[in-house]
Write an enzyme that holds these catalytic residues in place. Structure first.
Site, short mmCIF file in Angstrom:
data_model
loop_
_atom_site.label_atom_id
_atom_site.label_comp_id
_atom_site.label_asym_id
_atom_site.label_seq_id
_atom_site.Cartn_x
_atom_site.Cartn_y
_atom_site.Cartn_z
N GLY A 44 2.01 -14.49 0.24
CA GLY A 44 0.88 -14.93 1.06
C GLY A 44 -0.36 -14.80 -0.13
N GLU A 45 -1.61 -14.25 0.35
CA GLU A 45 -2.66 -14.06 -0.31
C GLU A 45 -2.98 -12.53 -0.44
OE1 GLU A 45 -5.62 -14.05 -2.96
OE2 GLU A 45 -5.93 -13.21 -0.70
N SER A 46 -2.64 -11.84 -1.42
CA SER A 46 -2.83 -10.35 -1.63
C SER A 46 -4.16 -9.78 -1.25
CB SER A 46 -2.44 -10.06 -2.92
OG SER A 46 -3.32 -10.38 -3.84
N CYS A 49 6.15 -11.39 -4.11
CA CYS A 49 4.78 -12.28 -4.46
C CYS A 49 3.47 -11.42 -4.10
CB CYS A 49 4.89 -13.62 -4.03
SG CYS A 49 3.87 -14.89 -5.06
N ARG A 76 -2.15 -11.68 -11.39
CA ARG A 76 -2.12 -12.53 -10.28
C ARG A 76 -2.07 -13.75 -10.76
NH1 ARG A 76 -5.65 -11.56 -5.41
NH2 ARG A 76 -6.46 -13.46 -6.07
N ILE A 94 6.07 -19.38 -6.84
CA ILE A 94 4.97 -20.20 -6.14
C ILE A 94 3.36 -19.41 -6.18
CG2 ILE A 94 3.76 -21.25 -3.94
CD1 ILE A 94 6.70 -21.33 -2.87
N ARG A 95 2.49 -19.70 -7.22
CA ARG A 95 1.46 -19.06 -7.41
C ARG A 95 1.68 -17.66 -7.66
NH1 ARG A 95 -3.26 -19.77 -3.56
NH2 ARG A 95 -4.37 -18.69 -5.54
N HIS A 114 10.20 -15.75 -4.55
CA HIS A 114 10.37 -15.86 -3.12
C HIS A 114 12.03 -15.81 -2.66
CE1 HIS A 114 6.02 -16.10 -1.62
NE2 HIS A 114 6.01 -16.86 -2.98
N GLU A 159 13.39 -15.30 -0.04
CA GLU A 159 13.24 -15.83 1.61
C GLU A 159 13.32 -17.31 1.56
OE1 GLU A 159 9.03 -15.49 0.74
OE2 GLU A 159 10.75 -14.43 0.20
#
Length: 205
Positions: A46-48, A77, A103, A137-138, A174, A176
């Protein structure tokens, strides 16, 4: 066995779906009370920074740290960043796993990529010897690991993208988002070992 997924932000549903396909009981964790009775916890991508801020607002930081001292925890991630000791910038971190992460090490979302990785540790839980197809992903990069950290996977150029320290696991990618559940099985083995349960007790099939 009952595994929690931190459900403040990010792709927690995807982790839950993989675990349920494996026959594992799951619980979405948003409050300290939700940690009761769990055998392990996954912190999703997500966004840490957002995950850290929400965990602080919901009073989860210290309960998560206390839980992680005696239970298996896996960060994917953004979750790997949140689990780390050093993200090279000020933000709320659990500060548990002795890794330094960078990051968005591979650029923006349009520069996301997929690659097959050799992960010998997965042979502990599966006879499948194929490389693991990893989705980035990012994604962050694990730039440094401490002396007690085991490197599980690297890119062809040697950069670290998966590591384990005792009952803590971090992946830059990821698992998942694939149909390959071997990393989830590895984490379940870690949770079973920490809980002193046989792995068969975690899986219904």
């Amino acid at each position: 066995m009952n595994i929690g997924i931190l459900a403040l932000q990010g792709d927690f549903i995807e982790h839950q779906q993989v675990l349920e396909r494996l026959g594992v009981s799951t619980r979405q964790v948003r409050l300290p009370a939700h940690l009761e009775g769990l055998n392990g916890l996954i912190i999703p991508g997500g966004e840490s920074t957002t995950i850290g801020k929400l965990a602080t607002e919901f009073g989860l930081m210290e309960p998560l740290r206390a839980f992680a001292l005696s239970h298996a925890v896996w960060g994917t991630c953004a979750g790997a960043i949140f689990l780390s000791k050093d993200a090279r910038r000020p933000q709320p971190l659990l500060g548990l796993m002795d890794i330094e992460v960078q990051r968005n090490a591979f650029g923006r979302q349009v520069e996301s990529f997929e690659i097959d990785l050799e992960v010998p540790a997965l042979r502990r839980v599966s006879d499948d010897v194929r490389p693991f197809h990893a989705v980035f992903i990012r994604a962050p990069l694990i730039e440094r690991v401490g002396p007690e950290v085991e490197i599980l996977a690297t890119l062809p150029d040697g950069r670290i993208v998966a590591a384990r320290q005792g009952h803590w696991l971090a992946t830059s990618f990821h698992p998942e988002l694939t149909d390959d559940a071997r990393f989830h099985r590895l984490f379940l083995q870690m949770a079973a070992e920490t809980a002193r349960l046989p792995l068969d007790s975690a899986l219904s099939r």
